[in-house]
Scaffold this motif. Structure first.
Motif, PDB file in Angstrom:
ATOM      1  N   LEU A 125       0.829  -1.204   0.000  1.00  0.00           N
ATOM      2  CA  LEU A 125       0.000   0.000   0.000  1.00  0.00           C
ATOM      3  C   LEU A 125       0.866   1.257   0.000  1.00  0.00           C
ATOM      4  O   LEU A 125       0.669   2.164  -0.827  1.00  0.00           O
ATOM      5  CB  LEU A 125      -0.923   0.004   1.216  1.00  0.00           C
ATOM      6  CG  LEU A 125      -1.745   1.288   1.418  1.00  0.00           C
ATOM      7  CD1 LEU A 125      -2.706   1.510   0.264  1.00  0.00           C
ATOM      8  CD2 LEU A 125      -2.485   1.241   2.750  1.00  0.00           C
ATOM      9  N   ALA A 167       3.210   1.350  -3.327  1.00  0.00           N
ATOM     10  CA  ALA A 167       2.471   1.573  -4.566  1.00  0.00           C
ATOM     11  C   ALA A 167       1.852   2.964  -4.602  1.00  0.00           C
ATOM     12  O   ALA A 167       1.793   3.597  -5.668  1.00  0.00           O
ATOM     13  CB  ALA A 167       1.388   0.514  -4.731  1.00  0.00           C
ATOM     14  N   THR A 168       1.386   3.460  -3.469  1.00  0.00           N
ATOM     15  CA  THR A 168       0.783   4.792  -3.431  1.00  0.00           C
ATOM     16  C   THR A 168       1.810   5.861  -3.779  1.00  0.00           C
ATOM     17  O   THR A 168       1.542   6.771  -4.577  1.00  0.00           O
ATOM     18  CB  THR A 168       0.175   5.068  -2.046  1.00  0.00           C
ATOM     19  OG1 THR A 168      -0.832   4.083  -1.768  1.00  0.00           O
ATOM     20  CG2 THR A 168      -0.444   6.451  -1.987  1.00  0.00           C
ATOM     21  N   THR A 214      -1.854   1.349 -10.051  1.00  0.00           N
ATOM     22  CA  THR A 214      -3.213   1.622  -9.575  1.00  0.00           C
ATOM     23  C   THR A 214      -3.842   0.347  -9.024  1.00  0.00           C
ATOM     24  O   THR A 214      -4.486   0.356  -7.967  1.00  0.00           O
ATOM     25  CB  THR A 214      -4.075   2.194 -10.718  1.00  0.00           C
ATOM     26  OG1 THR A 214      -3.501   3.425 -11.175  1.00  0.00           O
ATOM     27  CG2 THR A 214      -5.499   2.446 -10.249  1.00  0.00           C
ATOM     28  N   ARG A 267      -2.065  -0.561  -5.659  1.00  0.00           N
ATOM     29  CA  ARG A 267      -2.553   0.287  -4.558  1.00  0.00           C
ATOM     30  C   ARG A 267      -3.955  -0.124  -4.129  1.00  0.00           C
ATOM     31  O   ARG A 267      -4.250  -0.249  -2.932  1.00  0.00           O
ATOM     32  CB  ARG A 267      -2.551   1.745  -5.005  1.00  0.00           C
ATOM     33  CG  ARG A 267      -3.029   2.729  -3.941  1.00  0.00           C
ATOM     34  CD  ARG A 267      -3.499   4.025  -4.581  1.00  0.00           C
ATOM     35  NE  ARG A 267      -4.642   3.809  -5.477  1.00  0.00           N
ATOM     36  CZ  ARG A 267      -5.135   4.757  -6.266  1.00  0.00           C
ATOM     37  NH1 ARG A 267      -4.581   5.956  -6.314  1.00  0.00           N
ATOM     38  NH2 ARG A 267      -6.188   4.491  -7.041  1.00  0.00           N
ATOM     39  N   ALA A 298       0.465  11.380  -2.363  1.00  0.00           N
ATOM     40  CA  ALA A 298       0.524  10.100  -1.661  1.00  0.00           C
ATOM     41  C   ALA A 298       0.057  10.254  -0.219  1.00  0.00           C
ATOM     42  O   ALA A 298      -0.665   9.391   0.307  1.00  0.00           O
ATOM     43  CB  ALA A 298       1.943   9.545  -1.704  1.00  0.00           C
TER      44      ALA A 298
END
Length: 283
Positions: A156, A159-160, A189, A192, A233
């Motif tokens: 999380l 990836a964000t 995307t 996330r 983010a």
């Protein structure tokens, strides 16, 4: 692929010939250059060495986390998550290959010297023949996986941040980096959103799932500063935490001595072992 035909008496064992013929078919052959047909000329106004260094850092982040996530294969909570984590790992591996190839094309001096006669492509040389001190990834991606909740938190956060960065890099003046980023936006995307959904599920599950999630988030959060400051983010992560009813961890940032933890060297020893044992092989 070249088929090796074994002649009677040629080898004492059928396996003796796997590495002796010039085709090296045991590892596969005829892999295309990932940048074949692409103009890799560095645009005017861009320093080639700086571009290569930046692509190496981005590529190393993806490569190392890809390997970590691949360690979940057959170990995830169920088959669907097993496949999902494997797919995320493959996406990151694809990004790594393109970025390392771009780094090598921009500045060939970054590619390590290999034994004479080795046919290893530049991106593979960068992946398998550099020592840990030469890797430029952030320590966050090299840490051991921990449990599933901690992996969810790491995916999380990573990836964000990477998605916000790649959205900006899609407009980069280097056409190659721009194209890699644009493709990566779609992949990140999904990464996330996959992790975000699981974050909310684990937070609202049992007392044990929430405890593990909060513990995993604290360990990841201590390394979040390595990804840089990013308002976009920050906003996304704040929204996910608020939706899950989880407070932002109050932890001190971990600063690694020398840029890496002891875990990277151990991971690379495993990841690079086959390539270093057979530097004339292709895979």
């Amino acid at each position: 692929m070249t088929i090796h035909t074994h002649q009677p008496g040629e080898h004492e064992s059928a396996y003796d010939g796997l590495l002796v013929n010039d085709a090296h078919w045991a590892f596969g052959t005829d892999f295309e250059d990932p940048l074949a047909g692409v103009d890799t000329t560095v645009p005017d106004g861009i320093d080639a060495a700086e571009l290569a260094s930046y692509c190496l850092a981005l590529g190393d982040d993806a490569l190392v986390l890809s390997h970590r996530l691949s360690e979940w294969c057959s170990r995830a909570p169920d088959l669907e998550e097993d496949i999902a984590l494997a797919n995320i790992a493959l996406d990151l591996l694809g990004q790594a290959r393109l970025l390392l190839a771009r780094a090598a094309a921009a500045d060939p001096s970054v590619v390590p010297t290999l034994p004479e006669g080795s046919p290893v492509p530049p991106e593979d040389a960068l992946a398998f023949f550099r020592d840990d001190r030469a890797f430029r990834n952030v320590p966050l991606v090299e840490l051991p996986n921990g449990d599933f909740a901690e992996t969810v938190c790491r995916v999380l956060v990573f990836a964000t941040h990477r998605l916000a960065l790649f959205e900006r890099l899609a407009a980069h003046p280097d056409a190659v980096l721009s194209a890699v980023a644009a493709k990566g936006v779609k992949e990140l995307t999904y990464h996330r959103d996959f992790a975000g959904r699981w974050f909310v599920v684990l937070a609202g599950g049992t007392e044990e799932s929430r405890r593990r999630l909060e513990a995993g988030l604290a360990r990841v959060w201590a390394h979040r500063h390595e990804l840089g400051v990013d308002a976009e983010a920050d906003g996304v992560l704040a929204h996910v935490l608020a939706t899950a009813g989880v407070a932002e961890p109050d932890v001190r940032p971990v600063v690694t001595d020398g840029g890496h933890t002891e875990h990277l060297g151990r991971m690379l020893a495993e990841m690079q072992s086959v390539a270093r044992a057979h530097p004339r092989g292709l895979w």
